[in-house]
Design an enzyme around this catalytic site. Sequence first.
Site, PDB file in Angstrom:
ATOM      1  N   ASP A 316       1.019  -1.222  -0.124  1.00  0.00           N
ATOM      2  CA  ASP A 316       0.046  -0.054  -0.088  1.00  0.00           C
ATOM      3  C   ASP A 316       0.898   1.111   0.030  1.00  0.00           C
ATOM      4  O   ASP A 316       2.040   1.359   0.649  1.00  0.00           O
ATOM      5  CB  ASP A 316      -0.848   0.173   1.289  1.00  0.00           C
ATOM      6  CG  ASP A 316      -1.704   1.154   1.460  1.00  0.00           C
ATOM      7  OD1 ASP A 316      -2.358   1.571   0.216  1.00  0.00           O
ATOM      8  OD2 ASP A 316      -1.640   2.034   2.384  1.00  0.00           O
ATOM      9  N   THR A 318       0.384   4.848   0.834  1.00  0.00           N
ATOM     10  CA  THR A 318       0.261   5.452   2.135  1.00  0.00           C
ATOM     11  C   THR A 318       0.635   4.808   3.180  1.00  0.00           C
ATOM     12  O   THR A 318      -0.040   3.722   3.418  1.00  0.00           O
ATOM     13  CB  THR A 318      -0.979   6.246   2.044  1.00  0.00           C
ATOM     14  OG1 THR A 318      -1.341   6.663   1.129  1.00  0.00           O
ATOM     15  CG2 THR A 318      -1.053   7.312   3.354  1.00  0.00           C
ATOM     16  N   ASP A 554      -1.218  -0.199   6.174  1.00  0.00           N
ATOM     17  CA  ASP A 554      -1.452   0.320   7.737  1.00  0.00           C
ATOM     18  C   ASP A 554      -2.899   0.923   8.001  1.00  0.00           C
ATOM     19  O   ASP A 554      -3.328   1.067   9.116  1.00  0.00           O
ATOM     20  CB  ASP A 554      -0.441   1.582   8.028  1.00  0.00           C
ATOM     21  CG  ASP A 554      -0.575   2.507   7.232  1.00  0.00           C
ATOM     22  OD1 ASP A 554      -1.429   2.596   6.119  1.00  0.00           O
ATOM     23  OD2 ASP A 554       0.016   3.607   7.626  1.00  0.00           O
TER      24      ASP A 554
END
Length: 798
Positions: A316, A318, A554
């Site tokens: 991912d 970000t 996250d």
Amino acid sequence: MSHIRADTELDPARPVPSPRTRPGGLGPAEVAERVARGQVNDVPVRSSRSLGEIVRANVFTRFNAIIGVLWLIMLCVAPIQDSLFGFVILANTAIGIVQEWRAKQTLDSLAVIGEARPTVRRDGVAVQVATHEIVLDDLIEIGPGDKAVVDGVCAEADGLEIDESLLTGEADPVVKRPGDQVMSGSFVVAGSGAFQATKVGREAYAARLAEEASRFTLVHSELRSGISTILKYVTWMMVPAAVGLVVTQLVVEHNDLGDAVARTVGGIVPMVPEGLVLLTSVAFAIGVIRLGRRQCLVQELPAIEGLARVDTVCLDKTGTLTEGGMDVTELRALDGADETYLRKVLGALGESDPRPNASLQAIIDAFPDSEEWRCVESLPFSSARKYSGAAFSEGDGETSTWLLGAPDVLLGADDPALAETERLNERGLRVLLLARAHRDLDDPEPARGARPTALVVLEQRLRPDASDTLRYFAEQNVRAKVLSGDNAVSVGAVAAKLGLEGAAVDARRLPADPPAMAEVLDAGTVFGRVTPQQKRDMVDALQSRGRTVAMTGDGVNDVLALKSADIGVAMGSGSGATRAVAQIVLLDNSFASLPSVVAEGRRVIGNITRVATLFLVKTVYSVLLAVLVVCAQVEYPFLPRHLTLLSTLTIGVPAFFLALAPNTERARPHFVRRVMRYAVPGGTVAAAATFLTYLLARHHYAGPGALDAETSAATLTLFLVSMWVLAIIARPYTWWRVALVASMGVAFLLVLAVPALQDFFALKLVGVTMPWAAVGVAAVASGALEYLWRWVGRRFPV
């Protein structure tokens, strides 16, 4: 909205109570009363087992029982030097217990650091408490990314949407209203609220499901199951070989009882690859300790092995490639909108969300709130929707409704603002669109007809270590795939800055058919506008092509993919839901820790595969020697002390060092086949060479001391052949590997040269002819081993 379903009862027979606590939550006296009654969330500690369980697991094993009985027999009927193998087992067991206890302490201490701390409202004050400190009827506040840790009933809801897919399999988030059921194990995808705990501890739904699955999982892995399979077959081979050996030594040869028992036990003990189980446990435990020092919490031990097998890493953007924070660099008004007014709108939007994400936090930092504006309705951001919204009373009697989100979602394909957005995205900037809505927020399509008024330009901070980490994966032939919810062009620009090549693909254009999706995924590297459900589908598609997939993330939008991936890796600062489903948590939030985790896994798996061959060569030649002795109806050539010496020098000590050495080779599947394809020919050659030397010695020697001389000659051949097996397995050579092999040879020469050691181990080479014949047989066998090793590698590739 079409992607949100109404709440349904997960358990129709279960009544839904209404909240009984006041809005301020429980008071100190009420909490103390519930603690005294035992109404606390006493869930079992994850990834841990008690000292008693560790001791039992290491002591009460099948092979410890076998060897323990044989050891007691030998203590009664033979000299102490024939009972040395028992002391080795005691040492092995003690080492296993100590290392696993150290691993437990490391896991438990890191688990406390990485544990989610829910926010509980008590006596009107919101406080963070440990999960096990929650009591019945507590009022628990939740927001995006928070996991429900107990069962409860919704007491407050502000656009609250909860994903229950990990419990029910239902992909759509559920809108929660006061009075609705909240199940432990579900997580918030949008909005915020509070719920009252109605079932805590082992009574909670998810706790009942996960109590066993969440315990210390040392055994569920291909490596451990492969070793268990090998041991099962070894046991079946041992039984007939041992029975035949007992009959031969006690009946056929009419030996002295003590000597017959000693030689029988000497034949049975080396069949047991007891050190293999120990070294596997120790390697895993030391891996946990090493990773713990790097702030990596391994929530399930097989994750060390699994990550070593990974050939595809899905990232991912970000929080993984970029740092969590962002900065607003520019506000571009559209169609002549007043910038001062727009700043007020953005400040009010920031204030309207009690749990802002990174983008909204940057807006809050850049645009202060206007106190005259009052939020009358809000639509929280969700990863599936790609925008948020709020309706305001502006203080002068005017009302307005605003949306903030992805330009390519809120705008039509022909809107001129998209061209400007595209140019900004190509520079790696993130762009949000502020639009004035003409529909209510509870409308099925609130974004339809919205008028664009401004572009908010955000700069993302690249992680300084991301480029080196991606380069490491490329060098290790691990393919990286970026799956992001952001604009594909922007994600592609960020990936390009980090050295990832390949055109960015808009995931909205991906085919829904899994085989077709897998084909596109194989060809591409960067994917934008990926929804949470798509992330899971993409992971599944890659796995359908035989890929071993790790997923890092996250945010709450990564939870489903983390759960589906072979290995889920979460950041320590990520949401509680991501940390709960991940097998590995990087507590220092450093993406650069991943190479260490991969390297540790490869070290463990590669080295165990290497040393397993050593142990199983011994098992194979021991079984074959027993069979040859039974068929030839002769004395077994070795006493336990001889094989204890050989096992220590050619297997035990070298295997310990080899198991803990660096190893960067990517783990490959088919552990049993990979090990046995070398162990069987290696053990066969060793048994044949040893038995040939033994037969030659029986014809060469005569007289009272003949058996001792025959044993010494056979021992010399077996040692030299076993040393050659060790020399092959120790490749590629480094200075310490050469020194390790050489020191084992020197140790054996000392036994042959020092009279006290000769007497202790009953080893004395008699004459010159037979010892040199033993060396010659060993040399021929070693040449045969070299040929077979190469032939097997070509003929039976894995």
